[in-house]
Motif scaffolding. Sequence first.
Motif, PDB file in Angstrom:
ATOM      1  N   ALA A 127      -3.200   8.570   2.280  1.00  0.00           N
ATOM      2  CA  ALA A 127      -3.400   9.640   3.257  1.00  0.00           C
ATOM      3  C   ALA A 127      -3.753  10.956   2.566  1.00  0.00           C
ATOM      4  N   LEU A 128      -3.073  11.247   1.455  1.00  0.00           N
ATOM      5  CA  LEU A 128      -3.374  12.462   0.701  1.00  0.00           C
ATOM      6  C   LEU A 128      -4.805  12.443   0.194  1.00  0.00           C
ATOM      7  N   ARG A 129      -5.221  11.291  -0.351  1.00  0.00           N
ATOM      8  CA  ARG A 129      -6.593  11.190  -0.837  1.00  0.00           C
ATOM      9  C   ARG A 129      -7.585  11.347   0.318  1.00  0.00           C
ATOM     10  N   GLY A 130      -7.276  10.718   1.470  1.00  0.00           N
ATOM     11  CA  GLY A 130      -8.157  10.840   2.619  1.00  0.00           C
ATOM     12  C   GLY A 130      -8.264  12.267   3.109  1.00  0.00           C
ATOM     13  N   PHE A 131      -7.143  12.996   3.093  1.00  0.00           N
ATOM     14  CA  PHE A 131      -7.138  14.398   3.509  1.00  0.00           C
ATOM     15  C   PHE A 131      -7.993  15.244   2.561  1.00  0.00           C
ATOM     16  N   LEU A 132      -7.800  15.042   1.253  1.00  0.00           N
ATOM     17  CA  LEU A 132      -8.568  15.806   0.270  1.00  0.00           C
ATOM     18  C   LEU A 132     -10.054  15.480   0.353  1.00  0.00           C
ATOM     19  N   HIS A 133     -10.365  14.196   0.359  1.00  0.00           N
ATOM     20  CA  HIS A 133     -11.773  13.792   0.391  1.00  0.00           C
ATOM     21  C   HIS A 133     -12.417  14.222   1.706  1.00  0.00           C
ATOM     22  N   GLY A 134     -11.660  14.098   2.812  1.00  0.00           N
ATOM     23  CA  GLY A 134     -12.193  14.530   4.099  1.00  0.00           C
ATOM     24  C   GLY A 134     -12.480  16.019   4.122  1.00  0.00           C
ATOM     25  N   GLY A 135     -11.584  16.813   3.522  1.00  0.00           N
ATOM     26  CA  GLY A 135     -11.828  18.251   3.430  1.00  0.00           C
ATOM     27  C   GLY A 135     -13.063  18.554   2.610  1.00  0.00           C
ATOM     28  N   VAL A 162      -6.175  11.427  -7.450  1.00  0.00           N
ATOM     29  CA  VAL A 162      -5.296  10.591  -6.628  1.00  0.00           C
ATOM     30  C   VAL A 162      -5.789   9.146  -6.649  1.00  0.00           C
ATOM     31  N   ALA A 163      -7.113   8.969  -6.591  1.00  0.00           N
ATOM     32  CA  ALA A 163      -7.680   7.619  -6.636  1.00  0.00           C
ATOM     33  C   ALA A 163      -7.343   6.931  -7.958  1.00  0.00           C
ATOM     34  N   THR A 193      -2.047   0.665  -9.498  1.00  0.00           N
ATOM     35  CA  THR A 193      -1.169  -0.306  -8.834  1.00  0.00           C
ATOM     36  C   THR A 193      -1.849  -1.064  -7.704  1.00  0.00           C
ATOM     37  N   GLU A 194      -3.042  -0.633  -7.271  1.00  0.00           N
ATOM     38  CA  GLU A 194      -3.696  -1.283  -6.140  1.00  0.00           C
ATOM     39  C   GLU A 194      -5.120  -1.707  -6.489  1.00  0.00           C
ATOM     40  N   SER A 195      -5.636  -2.667  -5.729  1.00  0.00           N
ATOM     41  CA  SER A 195      -6.956  -3.215  -5.999  1.00  0.00           C
ATOM     42  C   SER A 195      -8.053  -2.245  -5.593  1.00  0.00           C
ATOM     43  N   GLY A 196      -9.236  -2.439  -6.194  1.00  0.00           N
ATOM     44  CA  GLY A 196     -10.375  -1.597  -5.870  1.00  0.00           C
ATOM     45  C   GLY A 196     -10.763  -1.651  -4.407  1.00  0.00           C
ATOM     46  N   PRO A 197     -10.894  -2.853  -3.806  1.00  0.00           N
ATOM     47  CA  PRO A 197     -11.231  -2.921  -2.378  1.00  0.00           C
ATOM     48  C   PRO A 197     -10.239  -2.176  -1.498  1.00  0.00           C
ATOM     49  N   ALA A 230       0.827  -1.215   0.000  1.00  0.00           N
ATOM     50  CA  ALA A 230       0.000   0.000   0.000  1.00  0.00           C
ATOM     51  C   ALA A 230       0.858   1.259   0.000  1.00  0.00           C
ATOM     52  N   ARG A 231       0.499   2.195  -0.872  1.00  0.00           N
ATOM     53  CA  ARG A 231       1.184   3.491  -0.900  1.00  0.00           C
ATOM     54  C   ARG A 231       0.480   4.416   0.095  1.00  0.00           C
TER      55      ARG A 231
END
Length: 307
Positions: free
Chosen positions: A85-93, A179-180, A186-190, A79-80
């Motif tokens: 974390a960047l995506r979570g920060f953006l989406h959370g904002g 970001v998603a 490189t990573e799975s959908g789940p 996992a990157r």
Amino acid sequence: MILALFRELQSRFLAISPNVQGMIWIALSGLVFSSFMAIVRYVGATLDPVQTGFLRYAFALVFMAPFFLKLRPSDVRNARLPMHALRGFLHGGGVLLWFYAMSRMPLAEVTAMGFTAPVYTTLLAALFLGEAIRIRRMIAIVTGLLGALIIIRPGFAVVDPGAIAMLIAAPVFACADIVAKKLTLTESGPAVVAYLSVFVTLFTLIPAIYVWRSPTFEELVLVAITAGLATLGHLLMTQGFKVAEMSAIQPIKFVQLIWSAIIGFAIFGEVPEIFTWIGAAIIVGSVSYIAHREAVARRGRKAKTNA
């Protein structure tokens, strides 16, 4: 008898064209999302939007359990996390801005301005993913943004802070989508879905602590329902994306505005202004054209590959 009736309805549904099936799924997702928004608006009258946003994602972790169960050891090992974390920060904002807007604006206006997110995504995809953006798509982007300006009418009406929040939230959500897109390479959908839930919950917890008060039992139940509705809405929308062409289902998203207008009037007595409908129609037209051009480009690439 009920099972036989269900199977009969299922067979008839599967007999119609995939595009029509997709339209139905998208229309149903719009109804679910509009119901979700109405509950958020109702709870937002007594509970701080920041705390509401955190509780919504905290409850959503329960509904996300199937995605966590699908994680493979490699999803954890490779996992990157900085990107997640960047995506979570953006989406959370974006979530906090959206919940704030919901507490101040009519449902139909929030829905209409939310339609601008794909417009920003198209522009950002060209800037950061190297996707081609031609003059016709650029015109469509500018047209979509014009639709948003028609709704809020700066200089002609008092601009509500909620409208400013939505203007910021739409491009923030678009950045999170970019970001998603990078992560899905490189990573799975789940894994992408599961990590989003975790990081959004963590990032929204920090501001929620500063406004925290003990929610009532009714508020907890309603926020839990919103988490379930949001999950259901995303599942319905994903199914629509899966079976139909994007260019075919984009105009059906306009139905969500109708659902929001009906629910907003029935519950809150909100009557959308004519400018909301005009602006929304322009935005949906612009998004639909972008989706159509993407579909044409995709078919062209496929034809060249098969040649």
